[in-house]
Design an enzyme around this catalytic site. Structure first.
Site, PDB file in Angstrom:
ATOM      1  N   LYS A 147      36.465  50.971  37.774  1.00 23.03           N
ATOM      2  CA  LYS A 147      37.116  49.907  38.545  1.00 23.03           C
ATOM      3  C   LYS A 147      37.710  50.502  39.820  1.00 23.03           C
ATOM      4  CE  LYS A 147      39.138  46.034  36.152  1.00 23.03           C
ATOM      5  NZ  LYS A 147      40.297  45.578  35.372  1.00 23.03           N
TER       6      LYS A 147
HETATM    7  C1  E4P Z   1      40.962  41.995  35.077  1.00 26.43           C
HETATM    8  O1  E4P Z   1      40.069  42.807  35.211  1.00 26.43           O
HETATM    9  C2  E4P Z   1      42.376  42.377  35.134  1.00 26.43           C
HETATM   10  O2  E4P Z   1      42.529  43.560  34.396  1.00 26.43           O
HETATM   11  C3  E4P Z   1      43.329  41.378  34.545  1.00 26.43           C
HETATM   12  O3  E4P Z   1      42.645  40.237  34.094  1.00 26.43           O
HETATM   13  C4  E4P Z   1      44.497  41.068  35.431  1.00 26.43           C
HETATM   14  O4  E4P Z   1      45.256  40.054  34.850  1.00 26.43           O
HETATM   15  P1  E4P Z   1      46.764  39.734  35.262  1.00 26.43           P
HETATM   16  O5  E4P Z   1      46.762  39.086  36.609  1.00 26.43           O
HETATM   17  O6  E4P Z   1      47.236  38.797  34.194  1.00 26.43           O
HETATM   18  O7  E4P Z   1      47.493  41.041  35.270  1.00 26.43           O
END
Ligand code: E4P
Length: 228
Positions: A85
């Site tokens: 990522k």
């Molecule tokens: C997705 O890849 C993220 O890790 C995650 O969904 C972020 O979610 P949040 O906005 O609830 O922290």
């Protein structure tokens, strides 16, 4: 459409894999911390083995592009199903596009994360992203229309035959999941607690209770009839 689990909790991953609904897992540094993970490399290796051959997304933790490349190569070597990522821009707003392009040339699969707009989707996809992660809840937090971002992105990727797949993350309510699915998300990454809500329905439980009560009553009635 695929469903990923947005968690680092191995027990939850095992449980939802057993139900046959998990196509991959995503994590981020906050999720790792929330799950008490200290050694991210060791935990990622274990998670990757657990879900193999499904993809596991693990995030780099730096603003510096050279350091991002270094971390990404280390993560990618942990297991063949690890996807790295990379945030679409860093804290200072510098685009990570060169990092994404370089990694995709090295055949490292990249999940471009923290995406809030259709414009960011287009640039990340052009740079070579395997996945583009649209943060629906955070788009909505700022008054944006997450479904519109997803719909426009999905239409654009299809129109130009661009291989990047949309992951919709940051979903907080069952309605967000349903809206993302309808808008054309290729994948939705969902925390286990939200999957729990998605499958449950008070009226389904009431309905099943009613059927079970009637079945028991019918049995008792026929036993009574037989004995008289
Ligand atoms: C997705 O890849 C993220 O890790 C995650 O969904 C972020 O979610 P949040 O906005 O609830 O922290």
């Amino acid at each position: 459409m695929d469903i990923f689990l947005d968690t680092a909790d191995q027990q939850q991953v095992r449980r939802w894999m057993d139900y046959g609904v998990v196509d991959g897992v995503t994590t981020n540094p906050t999720i790792m911390r929330r799950n008490g993970v200290g050694d991210i490399e060791r935990h990622s290796r274990e998670l990757a083995r657990l879900i193999d051959p499904r993809p596991l997304s693990v995030e780099v933790t730096t603003n510096d592009h050279d350091e991002m490349l270094r971390e990404a190569r280390v993560l990618a070597k942990l297991a063949s199903n690890i996807v790295v990522k990379i945030p679409v821009i860093n804290e200072q707003g510098l685009p990570s596009l060169a990092v994404i392009r370089q990694l995709s040339e090295e055949r490292v699969r990249v999940n471009v994360t923290a995406i809030m707009s259709f414009g960011q989707v287009m640039l990340a996809a052009k740079a070579g992203a395997t996945y583009v992660s649209i943060f629906a809840g955070r788009v909505a937090d700022e008054g944006g229309d997450a479904a519109a971002v997803i719909r426009r992105s999905a239409a654009w990727l299809a129109r130009w035959n661009t291989p990047a797949r949309i992951i919709v993350g940051s979903v907080r309510e069952p309605a967000n999941v349903q809206d993302a699915a309808e808008a054309g998300a290729h994948i939705i990454t969902i925390p286990p607690a939200l999957l729990e809500k998605l499958i449950d329905h008070r009226y389904s439980r009431d309905t099943v209770r009613g059927f079970n009560e009637d079945a028991r009553a019918a049995l008792a009635e026929s036993a009574l009839r037989a004995s008289t």
